[in-house]
Design an enzyme around this catalytic site. Structure first.
Site, PDB file in Angstrom:
ATOM      1  N   GLY A   1       9.324  47.816  67.119  1.00  0.00           N
ATOM      2  CA  GLY A   1       8.778  47.039  68.169  1.00  0.00           C
ATOM      3  C   GLY A   1       8.110  47.785  69.112  1.00  0.00           C
ATOM      4  O   GLY A   1       6.685  47.477  69.464  1.00  0.00           O
TER       5      GLY A   1
ATOM      6  N   TYR B   1      22.554  41.246  54.725  1.00  0.00           N
ATOM      7  CA  TYR B   1      21.240  41.471  55.300  1.00  0.00           C
ATOM      8  C   TYR B   1      20.056  41.263  54.537  1.00  0.00           C
ATOM      9  O   TYR B   1      19.164  40.666  55.066  1.00  0.00           O
ATOM     10  CB  TYR B   1      21.041  42.904  55.836  1.00  0.00           C
TER      11      TYR B   1
END
Length: 353
Positions: free
Chosen positions: A13, A177
């Site tokens: 990010g 996941y």
């Protein structure tokens, strides 16, 4: 363009925020500062950031005001410690995505770029000399413990040849996941159909580069090896080191996100598309460990023969669709990237990060 960037203070990010700024866009950074990625006490006293969880509907609704598009990176990543992590993964990744999408629908924000993962494929593509394209099942504990790491043809048992996985390959998540990442894709597709939104999913392969978190069970293998070298220890390579992966530099992944955000508004309402996001240069984990150790000047890797249930043997990307349809091209080569990463700072997970 004003973009709500969830997980915007994290490893990937943070690089996306820089890429957006370089292209003249504004990133509204929204991050929960999970301890597993940032360390205890991180996030306080930071100007210009929204410190909140994507499961907080009021916080998400407020953050969406005046936003043109959303880039959703917030997630728990990696295999974690054990299955006890499952509720946390499902909560962060799937409930968090559902809340975000519901608030986007309410706010009328209709463009989404989602961080996906190659783990949705399970094992990669394999060809049998007798039976053609085959899909081997999960590797057994007995085979792994005996050092039989290569999947065999489920029909005749002969050795298989791994190849590149395209976006149309069947999905087969093999750990918690992976299951949550596939569920995120299904939620995004359902949101697009129901609201007339436009969604693009970038299925990342093995992302590495400056700012990776150190010393956490949720980090990627490149971070584990780099942390070992910093301690003066040889990287510990599981299995025989022959696992094939596609290592893609984080700046290239950030550029792919910026490119997708600029293109998603041009897509048809209700559309959903998934793109592999890889370098196009498969390497083994053993090769990566050796390249990193050589560039760092540290001890050579040790092949341990150990294994983790839920790991797959080979999965490498065919990223031609992303290149052809969006014009994205990776710029950081393997040797160059590993040399840079060997000398780059890692993200501390201590409270004083």
């Amino acid at each position: 363009m004003r973009v709500l960037l969830t997980g915007g203070a994290g490893f990937v990010g943070g690089h996306i925020a820089e890429a957006l700024a370089a292209r003249g866009h504004e990133a509204v950074v929204f991050d929960a500062f999970l301890e597993s990625a940032h360390g205890a006490g991180a996030g306080g006293g930071r100007d210009g950031l929204i410190v909140a969880d994507v499961r907080d509907r009021a916080a998400v609704a407020a953050a969406l005001r005046g936003v043109d598009a959303v880039c959703h990176q917030a997630a728990m990543v990696g295999l974690g410690k054990d299955f006890a992590d499952a509720p946390a993964y499902v909560g962060c990744n799937d409930l968090g995505t559902a809340v975000l999408l519901a608030e986007m629908a309410a706010a009328g924000v209709s463009e989404l770029v989602l961080a996906g993962s190659m783990v949705v494929y399970g094992e990669g593509r394999y060809d049998c000399p007798r039976h053609g394209r085959v899909r081997p099942g999960p590797r057994s504990v007995g085979d792994l413990a005996a050092g039989r790491f290569e999947p065999r043809c489920p029909d005749c048992g002969v050795a298989l040849t791994p190849g590149l996985v395209g976006e149309d390959a069947p999905t087969d998540p093999r750990n918690v996941y992976a299951a949550t990442k596939l569920a995120q894709e299904h939620l995004a597709a359902a949101w697009a159909r129901a609201t007339g939104g436009r969604a693009v999913v970038l299925r990342y392969h093995n992302v590495y580069g400056p700012g990776m978190p150190r010393d956490t069970p949720y980090a990627g293998v490149a971070s584990f090896f780099r942390s070992s070298l910093e301690r003066g220890d040889p990287p510990q390579v599981f299995e025989d080191g022959g696992q094939r992966r596609d290592f893609v530099h984080v700046r290239d992944v950030a550029a792919a996100n910026a490119t997708a955000l600029e293109a998603v508004a041009e897509r048809a309402p209700g559309s959903f598309a998934a793109y592999n996001t890889g370098s196009g240069e498969p390497h083994t984990i053993g090769e990566m460990a050796a390249a990193l150790a050589s560039a760092y000047g540290g001890p050579a890797p040790e092949i341990t023969g150990g294994y983790r249930l839920g790991d797959v043997r080979h999965v490498t990307a065919d990223s031609r669709r992303l290149r052809a349809e969006l014009g994205w091209l990776p710029e950081v080569g393997f040797a160059e990237g590993m040399k840079e990463f060997a000398g780059a700072a890692l993200r501390s997970t201590a409270a004083t990060r």
